[in-house]
Design a protein around this motif. Structure first.
Motif, PDB file in Angstrom:
ATOM      1  N   LYS A 133      -9.194  18.970   8.301  1.00  0.00           N
ATOM      2  CA  LYS A 133      -8.293  17.857   8.008  1.00  0.00           C
ATOM      3  C   LYS A 133      -6.821  18.197   8.214  1.00  0.00           C
ATOM      4  N   ILE A 134      -6.526  19.437   8.544  1.00  0.00           N
ATOM      5  CA  ILE A 134      -5.128  19.838   8.720  1.00  0.00           C
ATOM      6  C   ILE A 134      -4.552  19.182   9.972  1.00  0.00           C
ATOM      7  N   PRO A 135      -3.404  18.505   9.863  1.00  0.00           N
ATOM      8  CA  PRO A 135      -2.792  17.887  11.041  1.00  0.00           C
ATOM      9  C   PRO A 135      -2.545  18.911  12.143  1.00  0.00           C
TER      10      PRO A 135
ATOM     11  N   THR B 228     -15.754  19.158  15.811  1.00  0.00           N
ATOM     12  CA  THR B 228     -14.689  18.648  16.664  1.00  0.00           C
ATOM     13  C   THR B 228     -14.114  17.404  16.018  1.00  0.00           C
ATOM     14  N   ARG B 229     -12.807  17.397  15.817  1.00  0.00           N
ATOM     15  CA  ARG B 229     -12.173  16.223  15.222  1.00  0.00           C
ATOM     16  C   ARG B 229     -12.154  15.092  16.231  1.00  0.00           C
ATOM     17  N   PRO B 230     -12.377  13.855  15.754  1.00  0.00           N
ATOM     18  CA  PRO B 230     -12.319  12.708  16.664  1.00  0.00           C
ATOM     19  C   PRO B 230     -10.918  12.500  17.189  1.00  0.00           C
TER      20      PRO B 230
ATOM     21  N   ILE C 279       0.873  -1.177   0.000  1.00  0.00           N
ATOM     22  CA  ILE C 279       0.000   0.000   0.000  1.00  0.00           C
ATOM     23  C   ILE C 279       0.907   1.222   0.000  1.00  0.00           C
ATOM     24  N   THR C 280       0.805   2.050  -1.010  1.00  0.00           N
ATOM     25  CA  THR C 280       1.728   3.174  -1.170  1.00  0.00           C
ATOM     26  C   THR C 280       0.976   4.494  -1.307  1.00  0.00           C
ATOM     27  N   VAL C 281       1.733   5.575  -1.188  1.00  0.00           N
ATOM     28  CA  VAL C 281       1.213   6.921  -1.442  1.00  0.00           C
ATOM     29  C   VAL C 281       2.217   7.669  -2.302  1.00  0.00           C
ATOM     30  N   THR C 282       1.787   8.776  -2.863  1.00  0.00           N
ATOM     31  CA  THR C 282       2.683   9.635  -3.633  1.00  0.00           C
ATOM     32  C   THR C 282       3.038  10.855  -2.792  1.00  0.00           C
ATOM     33  N   PRO C 283       4.121  11.545  -3.120  1.00  0.00           N
ATOM     34  CA  PRO C 283       4.540  12.708  -2.322  1.00  0.00           C
ATOM     35  C   PRO C 283       3.517  13.834  -2.277  1.00  0.00           C
ATOM     36  N   ILE C 284       2.674  13.930  -3.307  1.00  0.00           N
ATOM     37  CA  ILE C 284       1.758  15.070  -3.372  1.00  0.00           C
ATOM     38  C   ILE C 284       0.430  14.816  -2.659  1.00  0.00           C
ATOM     39  N   GLU C 285       0.216  13.590  -2.171  1.00  0.00           N
ATOM     40  CA  GLU C 285      -1.031  13.304  -1.466  1.00  0.00           C
ATOM     41  C   GLU C 285      -1.020  13.941  -0.084  1.00  0.00           C
ATOM     42  N   SER C 286      -2.206  14.164   0.456  1.00  0.00           N
ATOM     43  CA  SER C 286      -2.313  14.854   1.734  1.00  0.00           C
ATOM     44  C   SER C 286      -1.986  13.935   2.904  1.00  0.00           C
TER      45      SER C 286
END
Length: 224
Positions: A199-201, A222-224, A97-104
């Motif tokens: 969604k911002i960390p 409120t974020r969970p 399972i991978t992601v790309t650098p530009i994903e959030s």
């Protein structure tokens, strides 16, 4: 915040042909719990972790014997394969399972949670490994300062995504709690703003009184 902002670019990897002894030694020496398995072209073909090696160490589940043993045996084939594996290629979890650098970072966190993994290889468009993202990286991002969170809202969300005047929205961040007020051009922009900011960390709570013609509204999330 994107994956490229959080990932580690110096990645410990192994090959499908590496023995499990070699893999175990690398995990211990580098103080990590897993690593990507890459082919000769640098493309990720799987991931091997401590858990994969433990299947080898523990051996397969006890199997039933006798004429009807096959009816009672529930040991999955993949567990048997891992238990008898001799190389990284035989023991690894694939496909990776991978992601790309530009994903959030939010999407990466969702992938980890949904798939129960602790790390994601980061690959370029050609499939080659360029970094790795771990749960620790994402947790570290959650500890960002209030100033960093406010800057991302202003620079990334308002200016780059919405093309809005940052001065049109007042941003107040205290201990990760975000208060937004002001006015945007339409209701869609208000919804996008609230969705992206939530969604911002590092954002714990979002309170928004941002309005748009012809009517305003008040929302609290409120974020969970």
């Amino acid at each position: 915040m994107k994956v490229s902002d959080l990932m580690t670019t110096e990645v410990v990897t192994t090959t499908p042909a590496a023995s499990l002894k070699e893999v175990a030694r690398a995990l211990v020496e580098h103080g990590i719990t897993g690593m990507p398995v890459c082919d000769d072209a640098g493309e990720v073909v799987g991931v091997i972790s401590e858990g994969d090696i433990l299947y080898k160490e523990g051996g397969p589940s006890e199997r039933h014997h006798g004429p009807l043993g096959w009816l009672l045996d529930t040991t999955p084939d993949w567990e048997l394969e891992k238990a008898h594996a001799r190389t990284a290629g035989e023991a690894m979890t694939a496909p990776a399972i991978t992601v790309t650098p530009i994903e959030s970072a939010a999407r990466a966190a969702r992938l980890m949670t949904e798939n129960g993994v602790n790390r994601l290889p980061v690959v370029a468009m050609n499939g080659r490994l360029v970094g790795i993202l771990t749960r620790t990286d994402l947790i570290r991002a959650f500890l960002r300062t209030d100033e960093e969170i406010a800057a991302e809202i202003r620079d990334d969300v308002l200016e780059r995504v919405l093309w809005a005047d940052p001065g049109s929205i007042e941003i107040v961040v205290r201990d990760g709690e975000v208060d937004l007020s002001g006015r945007l051009q339409n209701e869609t922009e208000v919804q996008v703003l609230e969705k992206l900011v939530a969604k911002i960390p590092g954002v714990v709570t979002l309170r928004s009184t941002v309005t748009a013609p012809p009517a305003g509204r008040v929302r609290e999330k409120t974020r969970p």
